[in-house]
Design an enzyme around this catalytic site. Structure first.
Site, PDB file in Angstrom:
ATOM      1  N   HIS A   1      36.788  30.868  42.796  1.00  0.00           N
ATOM      2  CA  HIS A   1      37.043  32.251  43.071  1.00  0.00           C
ATOM      3  C   HIS A   1      37.842  32.809  43.644  1.00  0.00           C
ATOM      4  O   HIS A   1      37.591  32.224  45.212  1.00  0.00           O
ATOM      5  CB  HIS A   1      35.838  32.604  41.728  1.00  0.00           C
ATOM      6  CG  HIS A   1      36.144  34.020  42.267  1.00  0.00           C
ATOM      7  ND1 HIS A   1      36.900  34.979  41.131  1.00  0.00           N
ATOM      8  CD2 HIS A   1      35.635  35.127  42.856  1.00  0.00           C
ATOM      9  CE1 HIS A   1      36.804  36.244  41.203  1.00  0.00           C
ATOM     10  NE2 HIS A   1      36.220  36.592  42.340  1.00  0.00           N
ATOM     11  N   SER A   2      38.591  33.963  43.710  1.00  0.00           N
ATOM     12  CA  SER A   2      39.654  34.497  44.956  1.00  0.00           C
ATOM     13  C   SER A   2      39.963  34.050  45.709  1.00  0.00           C
ATOM     14  O   SER A   2      40.522  32.726  45.745  1.00  0.00           O
ATOM     15  CB  SER A   2      38.621  35.533  44.939  1.00  0.00           C
ATOM     16  OG  SER A   2      39.218  36.716  45.698  1.00  0.00           O
TER      17      SER A   2
END
Length: 242
Positions: free
Chosen positions: A138-139
């Site tokens: 994620h991210s």
């Protein structure tokens, strides 16, 4: 150990702290960082590596705000771990944001990128039966994942699937086989108001800096993308980890 990690131990008894980046020796315990893995990881043929974004989130979390204001179903990585275990895959929940302890930089975990490289070199690359690696990131975790392809291009023989959720990476591997991993085995599930799974177009220049296809995660808020896209993430993993 955080509240989320304690909750994860209750809800996911199959996962526990058995490895440490920075060294396993007792004298290094104060300058090392725990990584949470399923039992018998050293015998696994398929392993899914889970990497959160940057900031104050620790191992097992996607978003602190969702853990606090909603539930651990939305904000933690527990549903991902449970699905992987159900499929018989080994799981490693990394801890890339613990970079210093007692004023000392943690060897092997000075940055999220170094943390993943350390884990790959000292754990994944040494599993004799390992054939298939999936990465869910994620991210800023996507930055670390892409950095692995850039610095360890030989890993493409094992990295069969990458599912990124609103990754912020803006660099690509020079090695063509590693670049093809992003083009052919990776999807970035991005924040969008479009329906889940809808293609999200970008400029040609932006696509050249990221390479992987972009589809809607089914939610317009960044912190919700991992939870909202979980079904499509596992469709992608199953397709490539067979």
């Amino acid at each position: 150990m955080s509240r989320v990690q304690r909750g994860a131990n209750r809800l996911c008894p199959d996962i526990g702290e058995v490895l440490r980046c920075g060294g396993a020796q007792p004298e290094l315990a104060d300058v090392s960082v725990p990584v949470f893995v399923t039992p018998h990881l050293d015998e696994a043929e398929t392993v899914v590596v889970i990497i959160q974004g940057s900031g104050k989130v620790r191992a097992g979390m996607w978003a602190r705000s969702l853990c606090i204001n909603n539930s651990m179903t939305e904000g933690s990585q527990i549903p991902y771990v449970q699905r992987c275990v159900e499929k018989g895959w080994g799981v490693a929940v990394l801890n890339p944001n613990e970079n210093m302890k007692k004023g000392k930089i943690i060897h092997g975990s000075a940055s999220p990128q170094e943390h993943l490289l350390y884990f790959y070199d000292h754990v994944l690359a040494r599993i004799p039966k390992l054939r298939r690696v999936g990465i869910v990131a994620h991210s800023f975790g996507g930055v670390a994942a892409v950095d692995l392809l850039c610095t360890r291009p030989d890993c493409v023989e094992r990295v069969r699937a990458m599912a990124l959720t609103d990754s912020v990476h803006k660099h690509v591997p020079e090695d063509e086989a590693a670049a093809n991993t992003l083009r052919e085995r990776c999807v970035n599930f991005v924040s969008s108001s479009l329906p889940l799974g809808s293609p999200v177009s970008v400029s040609a220049a932006w696509q050249a800096r990221t390479l992987c296809p972009r589809v809607s995660a089914g939610h317009r808020l960044h912190e919700w993308t991992s939870h909202a896209s979980i079904d499509l993430v596992f469709d992608h993993l199953e397709q490539h980890l067979r």
